[in-house]
Design an enzyme around this catalytic site. Structure first.
Site, PDB file in Angstrom:
ATOM      1  N   ASP A   7       7.177 -23.057  11.350  1.00 42.83           N
ATOM      2  CA  ASP A   7       5.990 -23.890  11.163  1.00 42.83           C
ATOM      3  C   ASP A   7       5.610 -24.064   9.687  1.00 42.83           C
ATOM      4  OD1 ASP A   7       5.339 -21.224  11.083  1.00 42.83           O
ATOM      5  OD2 ASP A   7       3.866 -21.303  12.704  1.00 42.83           O
ATOM      6  N   HIS A  37       0.843 -12.296  15.894  1.00 40.92           N
ATOM      7  CA  HIS A  37      -0.615 -12.185  15.731  1.00 40.92           C
ATOM      8  C   HIS A  37      -1.242 -11.166  16.682  1.00 40.92           C
ATOM      9  CE1 HIS A  37      -0.688 -15.517  12.979  1.00 40.92           C
ATOM     10  NE2 HIS A  37      -0.361 -16.429  13.873  1.00 40.92           N
ATOM     11  N   HIS A  65       2.066 -18.592   9.221  1.00 40.30           N
ATOM     12  CA  HIS A  65       0.802 -17.872   9.376  1.00 40.30           C
ATOM     13  C   HIS A  65       1.030 -16.374   9.120  1.00 40.30           C
ATOM     14  CE1 HIS A  65       0.629 -21.527  12.004  1.00 40.30           C
ATOM     15  NE2 HIS A  65      -0.442 -21.702  11.242  1.00 40.30           N
TER      16      HIS A  65
HETATM   17 ZN    ZN Z   1       2.726 -19.612  12.908  1.00 40.00          ZN
END
Ligand code: ZN
Length: 369
Positions: free
Chosen positions: A265, A140, A179
């Protein structure tokens, strides 16, 4: 087959402060407990690989710290100096939801350097492939801001190293963290020499990021692929996405090295997402990446750790990935697997197939260039 294992005790000392999940404790509304991105999941993963007997069979790799020059291939000087200054005082926040304690800068350098070390070991044929259990995560982090628990863009810094220091022509980064790999996408947005692919839960984190129409820009157009999967996707959807989109994209791009940003995740037990992957699913994805790597880049595969927040379950997903990399199976079976295998909706569902088809349409851009 020789599989490398890279980790370091200091990775577990990166301090994300007290929190309620992913938000900082504020002394008023959020009672403090351990941050979601705590050392526990990673330490337990490392310990299970040890207890399984597999760790002793892997080639241990000792990470080095990344140099400033290596960090600056992906980040601005201002950002690096800001992290360094905060770290020298009492820590702080790298930007958005990225707390760190004193010394966090040095640990982040060691995480980025760990991925570089892993890449060098594969390129030097010290090992065939490697799992780098680094922390803090990186996918990220953007050039001038840390986001989502990530300080430096470890995978991207590794890809730049492979290109600029080791002279590789093409590198691919495949991100199966649940994500969106927004940082990696941003860094290589206009770069056709690095193919970036992210599969993720549709519109989880960051918000409004990782849409299927985000395909890169300028000369990099067509070299960024997103596969946003509907919430609730299970192993059927993941395997289909990797068979129908990721593997063909990699074969078309023909990279010299494949880096996997391995967030664990997307599992059935993760508190920060709503997907249904299990250890056998991760084993299948890893095997698929190994098969493609064998075909296109002499098996050169570097898997580096990203997210994964289920303390009980990350270790079993991680062990499955490492077992697959090493071409072996330890004596430890996933005790949770039967609970998750039988869950309704594990097979590919029509609305998931539609999302995969939309991503598949972008492959024609890759084939055309
Ligand atoms: Zn993640």
């Amino acid at each position: 087959m020789a599989t490398g294992w890279l980790s370091h005790e200091l990775y577990f000392w990166h301090d994300t402060r007290s929190a309620g999940g992913f938000l900082p404790a504020d002394g008023r509304t959020i009672e403090p407990e351990a941050h979601s991105e705590s050392p526990a999941t990673k330490r337990r993963f490392r310990n299970l690989v040890d207890v399984s007997g597999l760790l002793a069979k892997l080639v241990p790799l000792e990470p080095r710290a990344a140099t400033e020059e290596e960090i600056l291939r992906c980040h601005t000087r201002d950002y690096l100096e800001r992290i360094k200054a905060l770290s020298a005082e009492n820590g702080g926040d790298a930007g958005e939801l990225t707390p760190f304690g004193p010394g966090g800068y040095e640990i982040a350098l060691l995480a980025a350097g760990g991925v570089i070390t892993a890449i060098d070991a594969v390129l030097d044929a010290t090992v065939d492939n490697v799992y780098a259990l680094t922390r803090p995560p990186g996918h990220h982090a953007e050039p001038d801001i840390g986001r989502g628990f990530c300080i430096f863009a470890n995978a991207a810094i590794g890809a730049k190293h492979a290109r600029e220091a080791r002279g590789l022509e093409r590198v691919a980064v495949v991100d199966w963290d649940v994500h969106h790999g927004n940082g990696t996408q941003k860094i290589f947005w206009e770069d056709p020499s690095v193919l970036t692919i992210s599969s993720h839960q549709d519109n989880n984190y960051p918000p409004d990021s990782g849409h299927v129409h985000e395909v890169g820009g300028g000369t990099g157009e067509g070299f960024n692929l997103n596969i946003p999967l509907p919430s609730g996707s299970g192993v059927g959807a993941y395997v289909a996405a990797y068979e129908r989109v990721v593997a063909p994209a990699l074969r078309a791009f023909d990279p010299d090295l494949i880096i996997v940003a391995s967030g664990l995740d997307a599992s059935n037990m993760d508190p920060l997402a709503r997907m249904m992957m299990h250890s056998d699913g991760y084993r299948q994805l890893t095997q698929l990446m190994l098969d493609v790597a064998d075909d296109v880049c002499e098996g050169r595969l570097v898997v580096e750790h990203e997210g994964g927040y289920s303390s009980p379950y990350v270790p079993f997903c991680g062990l499955a990935v490492v077992e697959a990399l090493a071409g072996t199976k330890s004596d430890i079976d996933d005790p949770y697997l039967d609970f998750f295998k039988g869950a309704g909706g594990q097979d590919l569902q029509p609305h998931q197939a539609a999302a995969i088809e939309a991503a598949e349409a972008n492959l024609s851009r890759l084939a055309a260039v």
